[in-house]
Scaffold this motif. Structure first.
Motif, PDB file in Angstrom:
ATOM      1  N   PRO A 170       2.467  13.164  -2.945  1.00 29.07           N
ATOM      2  CA  PRO A 170       1.265  12.275  -2.811  1.00 29.07           C
ATOM      3  C   PRO A 170       1.783  10.707  -2.311  1.00 29.07           C
ATOM      4  N   ALA A 171       2.967  10.448  -3.023  1.00 30.14           N
ATOM      5  CA  ALA A 171       3.438   9.086  -2.439  1.00 30.14           C
ATOM      6  C   ALA A 171       4.036   9.213  -1.286  1.00 30.14           C
ATOM      7  N   ALA A 172       4.615  10.461  -0.890  1.00 30.41           N
ATOM      8  CA  ALA A 172       5.033  10.547   0.432  1.00 30.41           C
ATOM      9  C   ALA A 172       4.016  10.519   1.504  1.00 30.41           C
ATOM     10  N   ALA A 173       2.972  11.031   1.226  1.00 30.18           N
ATOM     11  CA  ALA A 173       1.812  11.251   2.303  1.00 30.18           C
ATOM     12  C   ALA A 173       1.137   9.693   2.208  1.00 30.18           C
ATOM     13  N   ALA A 174       1.281   8.745   1.276  1.00 34.30           N
ATOM     14  CA  ALA A 174       0.841   7.545   1.315  1.00 34.30           C
ATOM     15  C   ALA A 174       1.618   6.492   2.303  1.00 34.30           C
TER      16      ALA A 174
END
Length: 287
Positions: free
Chosen positions: A98-102
């Motif tokens: 999720p942090a990568a997608a952000a």
């Protein structure tokens, strides 16, 4: 057909579907790509080609929370904007999707590999980069938060294998390391956190020139979605002053905190429960 043959056939079907998907993505129309630009002008200007060069191995060396991983994710996001595939060899097993997608990473175009043995990490990165299917391969060799012991340093022979794989595959190979265990023989960028003021990137080693170039940026450039335009805040923690509460108030607070039990204690926890047999015997004598 036996159950074993059915399982083998199912696995073969899945592998063939993955191959077809990769071929379809590779055959899609796309423009020629020579560099991966992070979108941060100050960082891209440090590199001789105006961005991370494809066909080379680049080391990102820095402490935890220095922007090292986020900078690599920016490079992956740049490749995804060009509709290319990427791979991430997650050594410490701490990549949070999720942090990568952000940060703009397309998780459907990112292959995450987590080898069980430490010696398989460099090998996996070499195979992925050499395949030519990925525009960017990230090899995370940092220790991670929960690990113990010291990670082995990437030897010169392994660094040459990584550089050769990137050149043959035509993609970018980013190697994430810590200052205690840097890599040898590849271009190195060092990232540092400057407390609440921001972070910096410096070219420590480069055969193409630019060694010593440094850029200092606010955190808002790396994390624009967090709204840090005014910079971060550093909380100074000082030692607490001596408790000036009078003794009688402190004792009363302790009694209330213990539930006002027997002698300021909680029956069954801080003190044993009263004997029920003694109460019954006393009641019998009274009657």
């Amino acid at each position: 057909m036996s159950a074993a043959e059915q399982r083998v056939g199912a696995v073969g079907s899945v592998v063939e579907q993955l191959r077809e998907k990769i071929r379809a993505l590779q055959a899609a129309p796309r423009r020629y790509l020579a560099v991966l630009r992070t979108g941060m002008e100050a960082v891209d200007a440090l590199l001789p080609s105006g961005g991370f060069p494809l066909g080379q191995a680049v080391e990102l060396c820095g402490e935890a929370a220095s922007g090292r991983t986020s900078l690599a994710l920016r490079a992956v996001a740049a490749a995804h904007r060009e509709e290319r595939l990427c791979a991430w060899v997650d050594g410490p097993r701490e990549l949070y999707p999720p942090a990568a997608a952000a940060l703009g990473v397309d998780l459907e175009r990112l292959l995450i590999v987590r080898p069980k043995a430490p010696e398989q990490r460099v090998w996996a990165a070499v195979q992925l980069a050499r395949s030519g299917a990925f525009a960017c391969v990230v090899l995370d060799l940092t220790r991670g938060v929960g690990s113990t012991g010291r990670m082995s340093r990437v030897a010169l022979a392994e660094a040459r294998k990584l550089a050769d794989a990137a050149e043959r595959g035509g993609g970018l190979l980013l190697v994430l390391t810590s200052p205690e265990s840097p890599a040898d023989g590849v271009m190195r960028l060092r990232t540092e956190a400057r407390d609440g003021e921001g972070w910096s990137v410096e070219v420590v080693r480069s055969r193409q020139g630019g060694t010593g170039a440094r850029a200092e940026l606010p955190w808002s450039v790396l994390y624009p979605e967090l709204g840090l335009e005014d910079g971060g805040r550093v909380l100074d923690v000082v030692e607490a002053a001596e408790d000036a509460t009078p003794d009688f108030l402190r004792e009363q607070a302790g009694a209330l905190r213990n539930g006002c039990g027997i002698l300021g204690q909680r029956p069954g926890r801080d003190a044993s429960m009263p004997s029920l047999r003694e109460g019954l015997d006393a009641a019998g004598v009274a009657h």
